[in-house]
Design a protein around this motif. Structure first.
Motif, PDB file in Angstrom:
ATOM      1  N   CYS A 131      -9.961   2.859   1.427  1.00 30.76           N
ATOM      2  CA  CYS A 131     -10.930   2.002   0.740  1.00 30.76           C
ATOM      3  C   CYS A 131     -10.243   0.872  -0.021  1.00 30.76           C
ATOM      4  O   CYS A 131     -10.842  -0.145  -0.327  1.00 30.76           O
ATOM      5  CB  CYS A 131     -11.782   2.832  -0.215  1.00 30.76           C
ATOM      6  N   ALA A 175      -9.251   0.940  -3.119  1.00 28.92           N
ATOM      7  CA  ALA A 175      -9.531   0.935  -4.564  1.00 28.92           C
ATOM      8  C   ALA A 175      -8.258   1.107  -5.392  1.00 28.92           C
ATOM      9  O   ALA A 175      -8.111   0.516  -6.460  1.00 28.92           O
ATOM     10  CB  ALA A 175     -10.531   2.042  -4.904  1.00 28.92           C
ATOM     11  N   CYS A 176      -7.322   1.912  -4.881  1.00 31.01           N
ATOM     12  CA  CYS A 176      -6.099   2.146  -5.656  1.00 31.01           C
ATOM     13  C   CYS A 176      -5.267   0.874  -5.777  1.00 31.01           C
ATOM     14  O   CYS A 176      -4.543   0.686  -6.752  1.00 31.01           O
ATOM     15  CB  CYS A 176      -5.284   3.289  -5.042  1.00 31.01           C
ATOM     16  N   ILE A 178      -1.259   3.884  -2.445  1.00 30.92           N
ATOM     17  CA  ILE A 178      -1.294   4.796  -1.293  1.00 30.92           C
ATOM     18  C   ILE A 178      -0.157   4.501  -0.330  1.00 30.92           C
ATOM     19  O   ILE A 178       0.494   5.407   0.199  1.00 30.92           O
ATOM     20  CB  ILE A 178      -2.678   4.771  -0.579  1.00 30.92           C
ATOM     21  N   CYS A 200      -6.824  10.137   2.659  1.00 30.71           N
ATOM     22  CA  CYS A 200      -7.194   8.738   2.367  1.00 30.71           C
ATOM     23  C   CYS A 200      -8.230   8.175   3.337  1.00 30.71           C
ATOM     24  O   CYS A 200      -8.102   8.331   4.548  1.00 30.71           O
ATOM     25  CB  CYS A 200      -5.930   7.879   2.419  1.00 30.71           C
ATOM     26  N   ILE A 201      -9.260   7.509   2.813  1.00 28.80           N
ATOM     27  CA  ILE A 201     -10.254   6.859   3.672  1.00 28.80           C
ATOM     28  C   ILE A 201     -10.070   5.347   3.677  1.00 28.80           C
ATOM     29  O   ILE A 201     -10.952   4.601   4.088  1.00 28.80           O
ATOM     30  CB  ILE A 201     -11.708   7.249   3.300  1.00 28.80           C
ATOM     31  N   PRO A 234     -11.629   7.790  -4.236  1.00 31.10           N
ATOM     32  CA  PRO A 234     -12.881   8.484  -3.913  1.00 31.10           C
ATOM     33  C   PRO A 234     -12.682   9.883  -3.339  1.00 31.10           C
ATOM     34  O   PRO A 234     -13.628  10.663  -3.313  1.00 31.10           O
ATOM     35  CB  PRO A 234     -13.548   7.557  -2.887  1.00 31.10           C
ATOM     36  N   VAL A 235     -11.476  10.191  -2.857  1.00 27.05           N
ATOM     37  CA  VAL A 235     -11.238  11.544  -2.349  1.00 27.05           C
ATOM     38  C   VAL A 235     -10.222  12.289  -3.213  1.00 27.05           C
ATOM     39  O   VAL A 235      -9.618  13.273  -2.779  1.00 27.05           O
ATOM     40  CB  VAL A 235     -10.812  11.532  -0.859  1.00 27.05           C
TER      41      VAL A 235
END
Ligand code: SF4
Lengths: 456, 189
Positions: free
Chosen positions: A304, A306-307, A330, A301-302, A361-362
């Motif tokens: 972001c 978005a989730c 997440i 996980c970065i 994104p990942v």
């Protein structure tokens, strides 16, 4: 209290829930627009995912390489196995410099370690400088989102807060005006700070530097003015080489807020002249997660967010309902690994629609992991009775053909005569917000047998 | 056992089997060079950045004359020499800073300003307004190319700047001028 109960509290204010839902959906929309402008987006996600896979399989060597390089650059690297050690390390640095007030930019790791509370107990004042974080700090609340910490608040509430604590005009709620007030208030703090703490978005093994991404410029104002700078990172933040920043900076801003890149992407490699630079590398449960084959992907996980923005449950239950530093999908796959008994119910705070995995994104398989955590919760015997009793019953019925037919018939008769309380009671949260469809007189099987008799 | 050893040993015991490091693709915008400038301008305009021509720059800067100006760009006069300052706190009153940026990235408008261009790390953040001068020849397509074009560890600090400082933390309303510059002006030279 469970997630469902806290969500129920949030849902009491229907207009506010709708507003929260729409605000986040708008961010999701912005993300979509900008992502669709990149033809190679899917390949980029794959690259991000592959690089992170490589990182996980070489985590030890990359961290050692990072430490070697950073040390050669004049940076002091510390290792902390848990939150308590992390807090002690940060405190000892501050104590050595006799610092009693610090500025801090956004760091989910320090939230996770409850650094603010710890330092306060040691007599050190922490000033969060990200606007959203400052707002919730003044309200004595945890963040409700990892990128937009105050997304749950209305501007009128922030106006009232600033009126009470920063002396702004009573009743003023214009975001421009309130932001300006915070700017003035925090600039004083920046100029007076003797130490600054930031989180870390990426640490580059090859060069021994760390990268911090912000829009406000608050991390830089703090770090460059204070003689002592401290950067706190989880072990999973390391990436192999500088060129990999190209992949992650392209993914991060677009996924987070629909921006082509954050306004500031700052690369810190050496302390400023006459200054000190520290990096604290923290485990705090991450190596344990690394050992869980089915769940280790969550370490890619970065952050972001978005989730969260896309999740129909998060949008309509709010970040605080998760009761964990990282909320949303997440958070729901990270927190059961920390305390299955306390956070296991978060695995059920999902429709398993898979939207989180689609935007990640990942390419973390978030919804699959949620499903796997549900199985763990069940195996550990931690399912609440409202789930185990009906499930056991359903299991028996579904595995016996004759019983299934009888039960179906019984249900059709019973449901059309049963008092409402049988369906709409405390044991059946499903009935809270839903109405059953009208009960048909016969089953599909019966209907088929009757209308297609001739063909048999 | 030290925490470092403890962590590294746990990683070794728990990490997955080897996974290759993927090779990075060539810059996706490499073939569209003639569009870089237009893209660069459009993206920056969308993040509330304005443009100024080289010819107009000196007279624009003169408009700030009665305030503190720091300029490291030849032909653009400032009234405070950043090299004469030891303590970055002395930059608290800077109204306008005019600095070079090393490269500009077409896809997102990001411009690389290292410690050598900034002189003081805090300068591009503490100034109320910022002007960055970047050469047309120094434009690249995407961040992939950008990281190949710079050496991030050449100086102790370096930053990609892609607009004036901003926040949307109050009800998602965009406000320019959070903690850093209230405006960003770019001069494509
Ligand atoms: S799990 Fe994926 S989408 Fe969610 S915050 Fe992390 S990187 Fe972003």
């Amino acid at each position: 209290m469970t997630h469902a109960e806290r969500a129920a509290d949030f849902l009491l204010d229907e207009a506010r829930t709708d507003w929260h839902d729409e605000s986040l959906w708008q961010v999701r929309g912005k993300r979509d627009t900008i992502v669709h402008a990149i033809p190679e987006w899917e390949a980029l996600r794959q690259l991000g995912s592959d690089i992170k896979d490589n990182v996980l399989s070489n985590l030890d060597t990359y961290l050692e390489q990072f430490e070697r390089q950073a040390t050669a650059n004049g940076v002091t690297v510390h290792w902390a196995k848990d939150a308590a050690e992390h807090n002690r390390i940060v405190h000892s640095i501050l104590a050595r410099h006799r610092v009693n007030r610090i500025v801090k930019s956004k760091s989910m790791l320090t939230e996770e370690c409850h650094l603010n509370q710890y330092l306060k107990q040691q007599g050190i004042e922490v000033i969060d400088t990200d606007l959203g974080e400052r707002i919730i700090q003044l309200r004595k609340e945890p963040p409700s989102h990892i990128v937009m910490p105050a997304i749950h608040l209305k501007k009128e509430e922030i106006g009232q807060l600033f009126y009470e604590q920063l002396g702004t005009d009573e009743g003023a709620s214009d975001p421009q005006y309130l932001t300006e007030a915070a700017r003035q208030h925090l600039r004083e703090k920046f100029l007076a700070a003797k130490a600054a703490i930031t989180g870390v978005n990426f640490a580059v093994a090859e060069t021994g530097g760390i990268v911090v991404c912000t829009n406000e410029g608050n991390a830089d104002m703090g770090v460059h003015l204070a003689p002592v700078q401290i950067h706190c990172m989880g072990i999973e933040k390391v990436i192999p080489q500088a060129e990999h920043l190209g992949v992650f900076t392209r993914l991060l801003g677009r996924s987070a807020t629909g921006q082509p890149i954050t306004i500031y992407t700052s690369h810190h490699h050496r302390p400023k002249e006459g200054g000190e630079m520290h990096v604290v590398i923290v485990d705090n449960g991450r190596t344990e997660q690394l050992g869980r084959e089915e769940f280790r992907n969550s370490l890619k996980c970065i952050r972001c967010g978005a989730c969260m923005n896309t999740c129909p449950i998060y949008r309509r239950s709010g970040g605080h309902s998760y009761d964990h530093t990282i909320p949303g999908p997440i958070g729901s796959i990270l927190s059961p690994g920390i305390d299955l008994k306390k956070h296991g119910d978060l695995a059920f705070a999902s429709t398993l629609c898979g939207s989180c995995s689609d935007v990640c994104p990942v390419k973390i398989d978030i919804h699959d992991q949620l499903y796997k955590w549900r199985q763990m919760v069940s195996e550990e015997g931690l399912l609440p009775k409202t789930k185990t009793i009906p499930l056991a019953g359903a299991g028996t019925v579904l595995s016996h053909n004759g019983l299934y037919n009888i039960m179906g018939k019984a249900a059709r008769v019973a449901l059309s005569h049963a008092p409402r309380v049988l369906v709409y009671n405390g044991m059946n949260p499903w009935g809270k917000t839903r109405e059953l469809p009208e009960v048909p007189k016969e089953s599909f099987k019966e209907w088929y047998a009757r209308t297609h008799k001739s063909k048999f | 056992m030290s925490s470092k050893r403890n962590i590294l040993e746990r990683i070794r015991a728990n990490k997955p089997g080897p996974r290759p490091l993927p090779a990075l693709p060539p810059d996706p915008l490499a073939g569209a060079q003639e569009q870089w400038e237009a893209t660069f301008r459009a993206v920056l305009a969308a993040s509330k950045t304005t443009f100024i021509t080289t010819a107009d720059l000196p007279s624009y800067v003169r408009g700030f004359e009665d305030k503190t100006i720091v300029s490291t760009v030849a032909g653009v006069p400032g009234n405070l020499d950043p090299h004469s300052i030891a303590d970055p706190l002395q930059l608290a009153g800077v109204e306008l800073a005019v600095l070079h940026a090393r490269i500009g990235v077409a896809e997102n408008g990001a411009m690389w300003v290292s410690e050598s261009e900034a002189v003081h790390r805090v300068l591009p953040f503490i100034t109320q307004h910022l002007i960055l001068v970047v050469k047309r020849d120094d434009l690249v397509g995407t961040m992939h190319e950008a990281y190949r074009a710079i050496d991030i560890q050449e100086t102790g600090f370096g930053v990609f700047i892609a607009g004036p400082s901003k926040t949307a933390d109050i009800e998602q309303s965009l406000v320019i001028g959070a903690h850093g510059p209230r405006s960003l002006l770019v001069c494509l030279d």
